[in-house]
Design an enzyme around this catalytic site. Sequence first.
Site, PDB file in Angstrom:
ATOM      1  N   CYS A 160       0.867  -1.182   0.000  1.00  0.00           N
ATOM      2  CA  CYS A 160       0.000   0.000   0.000  1.00  0.00           C
ATOM      3  C   CYS A 160       0.901   1.229   0.000  1.00  0.00           C
ATOM      4  O   CYS A 160       1.774   1.344   0.860  1.00  0.00           O
ATOM      5  CB  CYS A 160      -0.875  -0.048   1.257  1.00  0.00           C
ATOM      6  SG  CYS A 160      -1.846   1.441   1.502  1.00  0.00           S
TER       7      CYS A 160
ATOM      8  N   CYS B  47      -2.997  15.213   3.147  1.00  0.00           N
ATOM      9  CA  CYS B  47      -4.141  15.040   2.250  1.00  0.00           C
ATOM     10  C   CYS B  47      -5.060  16.244   2.405  1.00  0.00           C
ATOM     11  O   CYS B  47      -5.228  16.772   3.497  1.00  0.00           O
ATOM     12  CB  CYS B  47      -4.904  13.756   2.596  1.00  0.00           C
ATOM     13  SG  CYS B  47      -6.264  13.408   1.452  1.00  0.00           S
TER      14      CYS B  47
ATOM     15  N   CYS C  43     -10.242  10.370   9.355  1.00  0.00           N
ATOM     16  CA  CYS C  43      -8.966   9.889   8.820  1.00  0.00           C
ATOM     17  C   CYS C  43      -7.798  10.692   9.386  1.00  0.00           C
ATOM     18  O   CYS C  43      -7.868  11.917   9.497  1.00  0.00           O
ATOM     19  CB  CYS C  43      -8.989   9.990   7.291  1.00  0.00           C
ATOM     20  SG  CYS C  43      -7.426   9.580   6.513  1.00  0.00           S
TER      21      CYS C  43
ATOM     22  N   SER D 246      -7.512   3.750  -4.924  1.00  0.00           N
ATOM     23  CA  SER D 246      -8.622   4.092  -4.036  1.00  0.00           C
ATOM     24  C   SER D 246      -8.799   5.602  -4.016  1.00  0.00           C
ATOM     25  O   SER D 246      -7.850   6.337  -3.774  1.00  0.00           O
ATOM     26  CB  SER D 246      -8.324   3.583  -2.627  1.00  0.00           C
ATOM     27  OG  SER D 246      -9.318   4.009  -1.727  1.00  0.00           O
TER      28      SER D 246
ATOM     29  N   SER E 238     -14.278   5.498  -2.220  1.00  0.00           N
ATOM     30  CA  SER E 238     -14.583   5.584  -0.786  1.00  0.00           C
ATOM     31  C   SER E 238     -15.924   6.284  -0.604  1.00  0.00           C
ATOM     32  O   SER E 238     -16.019   7.496  -0.736  1.00  0.00           O
ATOM     33  CB  SER E 238     -13.479   6.363  -0.072  1.00  0.00           C
ATOM     34  OG  SER E 238     -12.272   5.643  -0.176  1.00  0.00           O
ATOM     35  N   LEU E 239     -16.942   5.495  -0.301  1.00  0.00           N
ATOM     36  CA  LEU E 239     -18.308   6.019  -0.270  1.00  0.00           C
ATOM     37  C   LEU E 239     -18.681   6.532   1.128  1.00  0.00           C
ATOM     38  O   LEU E 239     -19.022   7.697   1.302  1.00  0.00           O
ATOM     39  CB  LEU E 239     -19.254   4.897  -0.720  1.00  0.00           C
ATOM     40  CG  LEU E 239     -20.680   5.233  -1.053  1.00  0.00           C
ATOM     41  CD1 LEU E 239     -20.766   6.235  -2.191  1.00  0.00           C
ATOM     42  CD2 LEU E 239     -21.435   3.947  -1.440  1.00  0.00           C
ATOM     43  N   HIS E 240     -18.658   5.657   2.094  1.00  0.00           N
ATOM     44  CA  HIS E 240     -18.828   5.961   3.534  1.00  0.00           C
ATOM     45  C   HIS E 240     -20.200   6.469   3.957  1.00  0.00           C
ATOM     46  O   HIS E 240     -20.438   6.638   5.158  1.00  0.00           O
ATOM     47  CB  HIS E 240     -17.763   6.963   4.023  1.00  0.00           C
ATOM     48  CG  HIS E 240     -16.367   6.566   3.726  1.00  0.00           C
ATOM     49  ND1 HIS E 240     -15.942   5.263   3.766  1.00  0.00           N
ATOM     50  CD2 HIS E 240     -15.273   7.297   3.375  1.00  0.00           C
ATOM     51  CE1 HIS E 240     -14.658   5.204   3.447  1.00  0.00           C
ATOM     52  NE2 HIS E 240     -14.227   6.413   3.205  1.00  0.00           N
TER      53      HIS E 240
ATOM     54  N   CYS F 154      -4.193   4.503   7.319  1.00  0.00           N
ATOM     55  CA  CYS F 154      -3.359   5.542   6.731  1.00  0.00           C
ATOM     56  C   CYS F 154      -3.182   6.748   7.635  1.00  0.00           C
ATOM     57  O   CYS F 154      -4.104   7.217   8.279  1.00  0.00           O
ATOM     58  CB  CYS F 154      -3.920   5.974   5.383  1.00  0.00           C
ATOM     59  SG  CYS F 154      -5.626   6.491   5.450  1.00  0.00           S
TER      60      CYS F 154
END
Length: 346
Positions: A102, A109, A116, A190, A213-215, A332
């Site tokens: 990964c 970000c 996150c 992703s 990535s829906l969530h 992450c």
Amino acid sequence: MQHLLAGGWSSADWFEKHGYPSYRNQQLASWIFQKRATDFTQMSDLPGALRQELARDFRLWTSDVVSAQRSDDGTEKLLLQWPDGGRIECVLLRDGTRRSICVSTQVGCAMGCVFCASGLDGVDRNLSTGEIVEQMLRLQQKLPASERLSHLVVMGMGEPLANLDNLLPALELANQESGLGISSRRITISTVGIPQAIRRLADRHAHFHLAVSLHAPDDELRNRLVPVNRNIGLDDLLSASDYYFEVSGRRLTFEYVLLAGVNDKETHAHGLVRLLQRRSALLNVIPYNPVAGLPFQTPDRRAIQQFRVILENGGLNVRFRRRKGDRINAACGQLRRSRAVDTGER
Ligand code: SAH
């Protein structure tokens, strides 16, 4: 001195300029990608003078390994620091015969997903192609010679589709036989879901596997969990995802991080069924990996089971992922964060 991996693979011109035949460049690539050399001195079938010239003109590695951790399940995680001080994480996962890595695409970000660790301090910069490839090679070096990397996921720090120009050449090297030789079906990007970039990827490189990535099953909740959704909206995201599926013919994955009391209720499960039941997609449900200082929790087994039953009864294709490497902060951004908290830096 130049980074050998700058731009992905940058030595062909050098060999020509120095009067060497092009097969020498191929030999060099094979030492680095297949024979996993860590140093020019190991490249025994290159003439000594050439090895010295290469060592004079090229740096093979630009990062320092700040921390290397290994957990009982075989997961290994590296925290790398670039010369400008930027830090990123990358991970090797062992699962049966699978050897997955990964990698990160940005220092930090900008997407700001509220659960996150990577985005808590925003984004500093994009990683270069060479910096992305360097992560792959450093992780590959953790394997014994008898083992090969089988899967690559771009799920580390950063938003890959915000750095596509640097990412794509790195993925091509991962895919090529003369590179890491990982089948493109086993390379997953992703994304938080940037529709424009998904369409661009579909038009140019639809051979990679896409995970979105829906969530959340509706805009109201997604706007809260994934703040960039306010400028996107599920309609546009899903139509771009459908377009990727049409062009690539590959089933998409939607990721859903399950947060206790937030997006794990029955109504959310029913909402997901409505959203995805006519789509050819896999829903990958990931129990939340707690981040120190954030107010979210992993649902208990019963809640997870209830959620799962609704999805399955609704005919969705679901996978509930086990958590691997959570004891070494493998979600992450967590290792970088915990080190920053330890040392008082970012
Ligand atoms: N920016 C990209 C890729 C990096 S994150 C993306 O959004 O997809 C990779 C996946 O890990 C995403 O699905 C992300 O939402 C999820 N993730 C982030 N923090 C997490 C945590 N603490 N526990 C579980 N999954 C997490």
